[in-house]
Design an enzyme around this catalytic site. Structure first.
Site, PDB file in Angstrom:
ATOM      1  CG  HIS A  28      -0.667  -0.161   2.519  1.00 17.98           C
ATOM      2  ND1 HIS A  28       0.333   0.553   3.109  1.00 17.98           N
ATOM      3  CD2 HIS A  28      -1.174  -0.949   3.495  1.00 17.98           C
ATOM      4  CE1 HIS A  28       0.441   0.215   4.369  1.00 17.98           C
ATOM      5  NE2 HIS A  28      -0.452  -0.699   4.628  1.00 17.98           N
ATOM      6  CG  HIS A  82      -3.047  -5.447  13.229  1.00 19.98           C
ATOM      7  ND1 HIS A  82      -3.935  -4.407  13.217  1.00 19.98           N
ATOM      8  CD2 HIS A  82      -2.121  -5.153  12.254  1.00 19.98           C
ATOM      9  CE1 HIS A  82      -3.585  -3.524  12.293  1.00 19.98           C
ATOM     10  NE2 HIS A  82      -2.494  -3.966  11.688  1.00 19.98           N
ATOM     11  CD  GLU A  84      -3.138  -2.655   7.569  1.00 18.91           C
ATOM     12  OE1 GLU A  84      -2.440  -2.454   8.577  1.00 18.91           O
ATOM     13  OE2 GLU A  84      -3.032  -1.986   6.520  1.00 18.91           O
ATOM     14  CG  ASP A  86      -1.274  -7.025   6.626  1.00 20.70           C
ATOM     15  OD1 ASP A  86      -2.257  -6.473   7.150  1.00 20.70           O
ATOM     16  OD2 ASP A  86      -0.096  -6.739   6.922  1.00 20.70           O
ATOM     17  CG  HIS A 148      -0.181   0.360  12.230  1.00 21.57           C
ATOM     18  ND1 HIS A 148      -0.572   0.899  11.021  1.00 21.57           N
ATOM     19  CD2 HIS A 148      -0.309  -0.977  12.089  1.00 21.57           C
ATOM     20  CE1 HIS A 148      -0.884  -0.067  10.181  1.00 21.57           C
ATOM     21  NE2 HIS A 148      -0.736  -1.225  10.802  1.00 21.57           N
ATOM     22  CG  ASP A 167       1.424  -4.577  11.609  1.00 17.40           C
ATOM     23  OD1 ASP A 167       1.583  -5.714  11.124  1.00 17.40           O
ATOM     24  OD2 ASP A 167       0.578  -3.775  11.175  1.00 17.40           O
ATOM     25  CE1 TYR A 195       5.933  -3.271   8.726  1.00 13.89           C
ATOM     26  CE2 TYR A 195       5.750  -2.469  10.963  1.00 13.89           C
ATOM     27  CZ  TYR A 195       5.209  -3.127   9.875  1.00 13.89           C
ATOM     28  OH  TYR A 195       3.924  -3.618   9.960  1.00 13.89           O
ATOM     29  CG  HIS A 228       4.580  -7.738   8.489  1.00 11.62           C
ATOM     30  ND1 HIS A 228       3.967  -8.280   7.384  1.00 11.62           N
ATOM     31  CD2 HIS A 228       3.691  -6.877   9.032  1.00 11.62           C
ATOM     32  CE1 HIS A 228       2.746  -7.765   7.269  1.00 11.62           C
ATOM     33  NE2 HIS A 228       2.555  -6.914   8.250  1.00 11.62           N
TER      34      HIS A 228
HETATM   35 FE1  FEO Z   1      -1.095  -3.267  10.035  1.00 16.58          FE
HETATM   36 FE2  FEO Z   1       0.646  -5.924   8.917  1.00 16.58          FE
HETATM   37  O1  FEO Z   1      -0.863  -4.856   9.113  1.00 16.58           O
END
Ligand code: FEO
Length: 401
Positions: A28, A82, A84, A86, A148, A167, A195, A228
């Protein structure tokens, strides 16, 4: 059952069952030249527990890794740290397949999942400090709002001394290796900083609080497992300390100079300004926006002392690539910078005022009159530009001390 994707045991009771995205080069708008991973974890407790899932296109890889440990239908509990996409990309599929006894998330996580998947699946709220009984062990939850997203939380498995940090402490780095000590520390430092700059910098005050809270909790930690990149087992203290330091955004004698140029005149000014900054004791990062991605600019700004912007004027506007990077940087809320503006133009030169306004909107103090010139700068003008750069460096030096 296919065996081409295997889980990786990362502690006595925990398996990594994520996916490696070797191909992604843009997350993104965040450049990912090293790809990324989506980490998910299986806790092999009496009540087998899945922590997070992966981006939807990686469903097969993820489920194959789960199946290398256990029949997926034996998953009893799902934790969403989380929401989001992903990390919730396979949540619905897994919930339908597994029919877990409970899915849990933070209060905001429950709302976010409900908004993503209207009507299903049902999610129970766990609050800050609450624990979830896994039969023979338990998971404890810590809300980490705005790190976040509003829904973000950490999960802690005391039995294995593992902190699942979603994250936070992550990076975009596709590798076969799963642990920090198996990888080049210089790459880890750069990618973790990148990051932080691009994902967490706007929330620096919350990161500072988090670092303080982690200190107070004094959790026994053998592993920090983000969503990640590699898991931290060797340098846990190091990455936590780096977060605390990055969140302070302490300035150094470094000027970041995103600029664009039309016929080379603004570039000439930029080069002379960099020389002057050097004369004044600062280092410069000249970043032509014709070939520098947003995430790289943000990474350079972490720890900088000045943001110096240069643009020609086209059709009464700053160059569009400058508008792009400024929209991006404004959202990241960099702090403790001083600012300056320069540019060459033909007649009206509106870009100068627009760049100045943009710095003001970012609460960055413009410490000197703009360095502006019509058409092509000659040697005398370039000498002025050099002096102008030196002045910014000297002002940085006075403020940094
Ligand atoms: Fe905030 Fe890896 O998604």
């Amino acid at each position: 059952m296919p065996k081409h994707f295997q889980a990786v045991k990362v502690s006595e009771h925990v398996y990594w069952v994520g996916a490696v995205d070797w191909v992604s080069r843009d997350f993104h708008g965040y450049s990912t030249p090293r790809g990324t991973t989506y980490n998910a974890f299986l806790v092999m407790a009496d009540k087998v527990t899945l922590i997070d899932s992966v981006k939807a296109p990686f469903r097969e890889e993820f489920l194959t890794r789960v199946a290398s440990v256990i029949d997926p239908v034996d998953i009893d509990l799902i934790v969403s740290n989380h929401s989001e996409m992903d990390h919730t990309g396979c949540l619905l599929d897994v919930a339908d397949m597994v029919e877990p006894s409970r899915i849990v998330a933070s209060p905001m996580g429950q709302k976010t999942i409900a908004a993503q998947f209207p009507g299903r699946p049902e999610v129970d709220v766990v609050k800050d400090g609450e624990s979830l009984d896994l039969g023979n062990m338990e998971l404890r939850f810590f809300e980490t709002r705005m790190l976040h997203w509003p829904d973000s939380m950490f999960s802690y498995l005391a039995d294995d001394r593992v902190l699942f940090s979603q994250d936070a402490f992550g990076m975009h780095y596709a590798t076969c290796e799963r642990f920090d000590d198996q990888l080049d520390p210089f790459v880890l430092d750069y990618e973790a900083g990148k990051y932080f700059a691009n994902i967490l910098m706007p929330y620096s005050p919350m990161v500072t609080k988090l670092a303080g809270r982690l200190g107070e909790l004094d959790l026994a930690l053998d592993l920090v497992a983000p969503d990640h990149g590699p898991l931290w087992r060797k340098d846990i203290t190091g990455i936590v300390e780096k977060y605390a330091r990055w969140a302070k955004q302490e300035p150094t004698m470094k000027a970041v100079i995103p600029f664009d140029t039309m016929w080379g005149s603004t570039e000439k000014l930029a080069r002379s300004i960099a020389e002057g900054l050097h004369d004044g004791g600062a280092c410069s990062r000249l970043l032509p926006m014709s070939g520098t991605d947003r995430a790289t600019v943000a990474t350079e700004i972490l720890g900088a002392g000045a943001l110096v912007l240069g643009s020609p004027t086209i059709n009464n506007q700053m160059f569009p690539r400058m508008a792009d990077i400024l929209a991006y940087l404004k959202g990241l809320k960099p702090r403790n910078l001083i600012g300056g503006v320069f540019g060459s133009y033909g007649w009206s030169g509106e870009a100068i005022g627009q760049l100045t306004d943009a710095l003001g909107e970012m609460q960055i103090e413009v410490v000197t009159e703009p360095m502006k010139h019509t058409f092509v700068p000659d040697g005398a003008v370039l000498e002025q530009a050099r002096e102008w750069g030196r002045g910014i460096a000297e002002e940085m030096g006075r403020r940094i001390g």
